[in-house]
Design a protein around this motif. Structure first.
Motif, mmCIF file in Angstrom:
data_model
loop_
_atom_site.group_PDB
_atom_site.id
_atom_site.type_symbol
_atom_site.label_atom_id
_atom_site.label_comp_id
_atom_site.label_asym_id
_atom_site.label_seq_id
_atom_site.Cartn_x
_atom_site.Cartn_y
_atom_site.Cartn_z
ATOM 1 N N ASP A 219 0.822 -1.215 0.000
ATOM 2 C CA ASP A 219 0.000 0.000 0.000
ATOM 3 C C ASP A 219 0.855 1.264 0.000
ATOM 4 N N GLU A 220 2.065 1.149 0.543
ATOM 5 C CA GLU A 220 2.980 2.297 0.577
ATOM 6 C C GLU A 220 3.801 2.410 -0.705
ATOM 7 N N GLY A 221 3.553 1.483 -1.652
ATOM 8 C CA GLY A 221 4.229 1.562 -2.933
ATOM 9 C C GLY A 221 5.604 0.917 -2.984
ATOM 10 N N LYS A 222 5.918 0.086 -1.993
ATOM 11 C CA LYS A 222 7.221 -0.577 -1.966
ATOM 12 C C LYS A 222 7.283 -1.692 -3.013
ATOM 13 N N THR A 223 8.507 -2.065 -3.392
ATOM 14 C CA THR A 223 8.721 -3.170 -4.329
ATOM 15 C C THR A 223 9.738 -4.131 -3.733
ATOM 16 N N GLU A 224 9.963 -5.251 -4.417
ATOM 17 C CA GLU A 224 10.916 -6.260 -3.929
ATOM 18 C C GLU A 224 12.305 -5.676 -3.723
ATOM 19 N N ARG A 225 12.663 -4.705 -4.541
ATOM 20 C CA ARG A 225 14.010 -4.115 -4.469
ATOM 21 C C ARG A 225 14.262 -3.385 -3.154
ATOM 22 N N ASP A 226 13.191 -3.083 -2.436
ATOM 23 C CA ASP A 226 13.331 -2.348 -1.175
ATOM 24 C C ASP A 226 13.683 -3.240 0.009
#
Length: 262
Positions: A219-226
């Motif tokens: 929901d916060e817009g994070k992706t796997e790369r984070d």
């Protein structure tokens, strides 16, 4: 979360919905798990009729005992609660003799697991029609809108969803206030669709606290790369389920015919 106020809000919502629908109350499938225990208790608090139904299909004994413990306790606390048992094991067994069981074992097992859920849905709606009741769903927010961990037209086939805007952790918080049996609160969450005691975490590969975290990160817009390590693994699990189960979470696609073709 303002637990007491949330409970009052849900109970009032249930009562208003049933009154406006001109029905007598609710029917709830009791599994021995936290979600059905909380849902049935909230329904009972409306003062309307509540029918709790056990629907065993080669069920693990631990699930059966917890379900019976909850129903016994709820029936003592609320005069408006009735209960019945519909043993679907013979129905399920007969079904398996009439269909092909050929194919990859894991695929067949999943198809049969979903069949169990759909037999239960049919049973709930039979009783709902018989007594003028609404089928109350027991799905929480993580299951219904995060990972889609339910059966389409099975436990996903309901008239209304009282706890679908609550995270699993919030369901547990409410359970404690509602005096749900401790055995249910402490039990590992399980869908009970395989006839054994395997947990939801065994199937998904992540716990509900982990899935709640991943849902928040998405929901916060994070992706796997984070993320790295376990966090990355959990986020990948969540996203895989979320993508693969979108067909459960969105309205049924309708092929709209252009006006010039009509």
């Amino acid at each position: 979360m303002q637990t007491e106020k949330v409970i009052d809000h849900i109970v009032n919502w249930l009562k208003d919905y049933a009154t406006n629908a001109r029905v007598n109350g609710f029917v709830v499938g009791i599994s021995g798990g936290i979600d059905s225990a909380v849902t049935s208790t909230l329904c009972a608090m409306t003062g309307l009729e509540v029918l709790c139904i056990e629907m065993p299909i080669h069920q693990a004994e631990s699930h059966v005992s917890r379900a019976q413990e909850h129903i016994k306790q709820l029936s003592k606390r609320f005069e408006n609660v009735q209960n019945t048992i519909t043993d679907l094991t013979p129905v399920f067994d007969e079904f398996t003799t009439e269909v092909s069981l050929e194919g990859k074992e894991e695929v067949v097992d999943m198809a049969l697991a979903n069949t169990r859920a759909r037999l239960r849905m049919t049973t709930l709606y039979y009783h709902a029609g018989l007594y003028g009741l609404l089928v109350a769903g027991t799905g929480n927010k993580v299951e219904d809108f995060g990972v889609g961990f339910y059966t389409k037209y099975g436990d996903g086939g309901v008239d209304l969803s009282p706890i679908a805007d609550l995270l699993k952790s919030e369901v547990y918080a409410i359970a404690k206030v509602l005096n749900v049996p401790q055995s249910i609160i402490e039990a590992a969450p399980s869908d009970g669709l395989f006839g054994d005691a395997r947990s939801d975490e065994d199937q998904i590969g992540a716990s509900y606290p982990e899935l709640e975290w991943a849902m928040k990160m998405k929901d916060e817009g994070k992706t796997e790369r984070d993320f790295k390590g376990r966090e990355k693994t959990v986020f990948k699990i969540f996203m895989r389920y979320n993508r693969n189960n979108q067909h459960k979470m969105i309205p049924i696609p309708i092929c709209e015919i252009p006006s010039e073709l009509k």
